[in-house]
Scaffold this motif. Structure first.
Motif, PDB file in Angstrom:
ATOM      1  N   ASP A   7      -2.332  -0.266 -29.758  1.00 20.08           N
ATOM      2  CA  ASP A   7      -1.838  -0.745 -31.044  1.00 20.08           C
ATOM      3  C   ASP A   7      -0.333  -0.999 -30.940  1.00 20.08           C
ATOM      4  OD1 ASP A   7      -0.413   1.659 -31.529  1.00 20.08           O
ATOM      5  OD2 ASP A   7      -1.819   2.387 -33.030  1.00 20.08           O
ATOM      6  N   SER A   8       0.280  -1.433 -32.017  1.00 18.43           N
ATOM      7  CA  SER A   8       1.688  -1.833 -31.980  1.00 18.43           C
ATOM      8  C   SER A   8       2.643  -0.698 -31.616  1.00 18.43           C
ATOM      9  CB  SER A   8       2.095  -2.433 -33.324  1.00 18.43           C
ATOM     10  OG  SER A   8       1.960  -1.458 -34.355  1.00 18.43           O
ATOM     11  N   GLU A   9       2.192   0.535 -31.757  1.00 18.12           N
ATOM     12  CA  GLU A   9       3.027   1.687 -31.409  1.00 18.12           C
ATOM     13  C   GLU A   9       2.600   2.339 -30.087  1.00 18.12           C
ATOM     14  OE1 GLU A   9       2.869   4.192 -34.856  1.00 18.12           O
ATOM     15  OE2 GLU A   9       4.278   2.924 -35.950  1.00 18.12           O
ATOM     16  N   GLY A  10       1.681   1.687 -29.376  1.00 19.67           N
ATOM     17  CA  GLY A  10       1.271   2.165 -28.060  1.00 19.67           C
ATOM     18  C   GLY A  10       0.130   3.168 -28.044  1.00 19.67           C
ATOM     19  N   TRP A  11      -0.533   3.374 -29.171  1.00 16.70           N
ATOM     20  CA  TRP A  11      -1.627   4.345 -29.258  1.00 16.70           C
ATOM     21  C   TRP A  11      -2.964   3.733 -28.874  1.00 16.70           C
ATOM     22  CZ3 TRP A  11      -0.442   9.291 -30.090  1.00 16.70           C
ATOM     23  CH2 TRP A  11       0.716   9.618 -30.810  1.00 16.70           C
ATOM     24  N   ILE A  12      -3.846   4.576 -28.335  1.00 20.36           N
ATOM     25  CA  ILE A  12      -5.237   4.204 -28.060  1.00 20.36           C
ATOM     26  C   ILE A  12      -6.095   5.446 -28.306  1.00 20.36           C
ATOM     27  CG2 ILE A  12      -5.194   4.745 -25.594  1.00 20.36           C
ATOM     28  CD1 ILE A  12      -6.960   1.685 -26.939  1.00 20.36           C
ATOM     29  N   ASP A  13      -7.302   5.234 -28.743  1.00 22.40           N
ATOM     30  CA  ASP A  13      -8.249   6.329 -28.947  1.00 22.40           C
ATOM     31  C   ASP A  13      -8.587   6.971 -27.604  1.00 22.40           C
ATOM     32  OD1 ASP A  13     -10.440   7.488 -30.959  1.00 22.40           O
ATOM     33  OD2 ASP A  13     -11.440   7.030 -29.045  1.00 22.40           O
ATOM     34  N   VAL A  14      -8.514   8.305 -27.552  1.00 28.10           N
ATOM     35  CA  VAL A  14      -8.753   9.018 -26.288  1.00 28.10           C
ATOM     36  C   VAL A  14     -10.155   8.742 -25.763  1.00 28.10           C
ATOM     37  CG1 VAL A  14      -8.925  11.291 -25.186  1.00 28.10           C
ATOM     38  CG2 VAL A  14      -7.087  10.848 -26.826  1.00 28.10           C
ATOM     39  N   GLU A  15     -11.151   8.802 -26.621  1.00 28.77           N
ATOM     40  CA  GLU A  15     -12.525   8.567 -26.165  1.00 28.77           C
ATOM     41  C   GLU A  15     -12.703   7.147 -25.654  1.00 28.77           C
ATOM     42  OE1 GLU A  15     -15.542   9.950 -28.856  1.00 28.77           O
ATOM     43  OE2 GLU A  15     -14.592  11.916 -29.037  1.00 28.77           O
ATOM     44  N   ARG A  51      -5.861  10.281 -30.663  1.00 30.68           N
ATOM     45  CA  ARG A  51      -5.216   9.146 -30.008  1.00 30.68           C
ATOM     46  C   ARG A  51      -4.145   9.642 -29.053  1.00 30.68           C
ATOM     47  NH1 ARG A  51      -2.642   5.638 -34.101  1.00 30.68           N
ATOM     48  NH2 ARG A  51      -2.115   7.639 -35.013  1.00 30.68           N
ATOM     49  N   ILE A  52      -3.860   8.821 -28.054  1.00 29.97           N
ATOM     50  CA  ILE A  52      -2.869   9.150 -27.027  1.00 29.97           C
ATOM     51  C   ILE A  52      -1.964   7.945 -26.816  1.00 29.97           C
ATOM     52  CG2 ILE A  52      -4.421   8.423 -25.173  1.00 29.97           C
ATOM     53  CD1 ILE A  52      -3.183  10.603 -23.394  1.00 29.97           C
ATOM     54  N   ARG A  53      -0.716   8.237 -26.418  1.00 33.01           N
ATOM     55  CA  ARG A  53       0.186   7.170 -25.987  1.00 33.01           C
ATOM     56  C   ARG A  53       1.123   7.748 -24.935  1.00 33.01           C
ATOM     57  NH1 ARG A  53       4.263   6.026 -31.059  1.00 33.01           N
ATOM     58  NH2 ARG A  53       5.085   8.138 -31.234  1.00 33.01           N
ATOM     59  N   ALA A  54       1.676   6.852 -24.153  1.00 35.40           N
ATOM     60  CA  ALA A  54       2.671   7.240 -23.153  1.00 35.40           C
ATOM     61  C   ALA A  54       4.014   7.373 -23.848  1.00 35.40           C
ATOM     62  CB  ALA A  54       2.752   6.186 -22.056  1.00 35.40           C
ATOM     63  N   LEU A  55       4.771   8.351 -23.439  1.00 38.78           N
ATOM     64  CA  LEU A  55       6.136   8.505 -23.931  1.00 38.78           C
ATOM     65  C   LEU A  55       7.079   7.798 -22.972  1.00 38.78           C
ATOM     66  CD1 LEU A  55       6.075  12.270 -24.917  1.00 38.78           C
ATOM     67  CD2 LEU A  55       6.006  10.302 -26.445  1.00 38.78           C
ATOM     68  N   GLN A  56       8.118   7.228 -23.501  1.00 34.85           N
ATOM     69  CA  GLN A  56       9.114   6.569 -22.659  1.00 34.85           C
ATOM     70  C   GLN A  56       9.907   7.626 -21.911  1.00 34.85           C
ATOM     71  OE1 GLN A  56       9.217   3.256 -22.317  1.00 34.85           O
ATOM     72  NE2 GLN A  56       7.491   3.180 -23.730  1.00 34.85           N
ATOM     73  N   GLU A  57      10.063   7.437 -20.636  1.00 31.18           N
ATOM     74  CA  GLU A  57      10.838   8.370 -19.835  1.00 31.18           C
ATOM     75  C   GLU A  57      12.314   8.058 -19.968  1.00 31.18           C
ATOM     76  OE1 GLU A  57       9.592   9.326 -15.893  1.00 31.18           O
ATOM     77  OE2 GLU A  57       7.610   8.495 -16.291  1.00 31.18           O
ATOM     78  N   ALA A  58      13.110   9.116 -20.046  1.00 33.49           N
ATOM     79  CA  ALA A  58      14.561   8.921 -20.107  1.00 33.49           C
ATOM     80  C   ALA A  58      15.077   8.498 -18.736  1.00 33.49           C
ATOM     81  CB  ALA A  58      15.236  10.220 -20.536  1.00 33.49           C
TER      82      ALA A  58
END
Length: 82
Positions: free
Chosen positions: A28-36, A74-81
């Motif tokens: 989705d627009s914020e980088g989320w996806i359903d885990v399943e 839902r899960i998304r990747a976090l941006q690495e510093a």
């Protein structure tokens, strides 16, 4: 984290941070996806993974590369510093 979970973590980073289309997913627009949905797509593309594996990666990751939604669905990747 054991070798198996490290391999899954790298795969999750690849899909969630760079190429969700590689397994037929759209974030989705914020980088989320359903885990399943993520797990089903991974299995269909030949990976061996379960929802519990994903949860274990999140719980055991020292670098906190992933974030779960408040409801845990839902899960998304976090941006690495840098």
């Amino acid at each position: 984290m054991n070798k198996r979970l490290t391999k899954i973590s790298k795969y999750l980073s690849f899909v969630l941070s760079h190429h969700p289309e590689a397994v037929g997913l759209t974030l989705d627009s914020e980088g989320w996806i359903d885990v399943e949905e993520l797990v089903v797509a991974a299995v269909e593309s030949g990976k061996t993974m379960t929802v519990q594996n994903v949860m274990d990666v999140i719980a055991q990751s020292e670098r906190k590369r992933f974030e779960l939604s408040d409801d845990g669905k839902r899960i998304r990747a976090l941006q690495e510093a840098s």
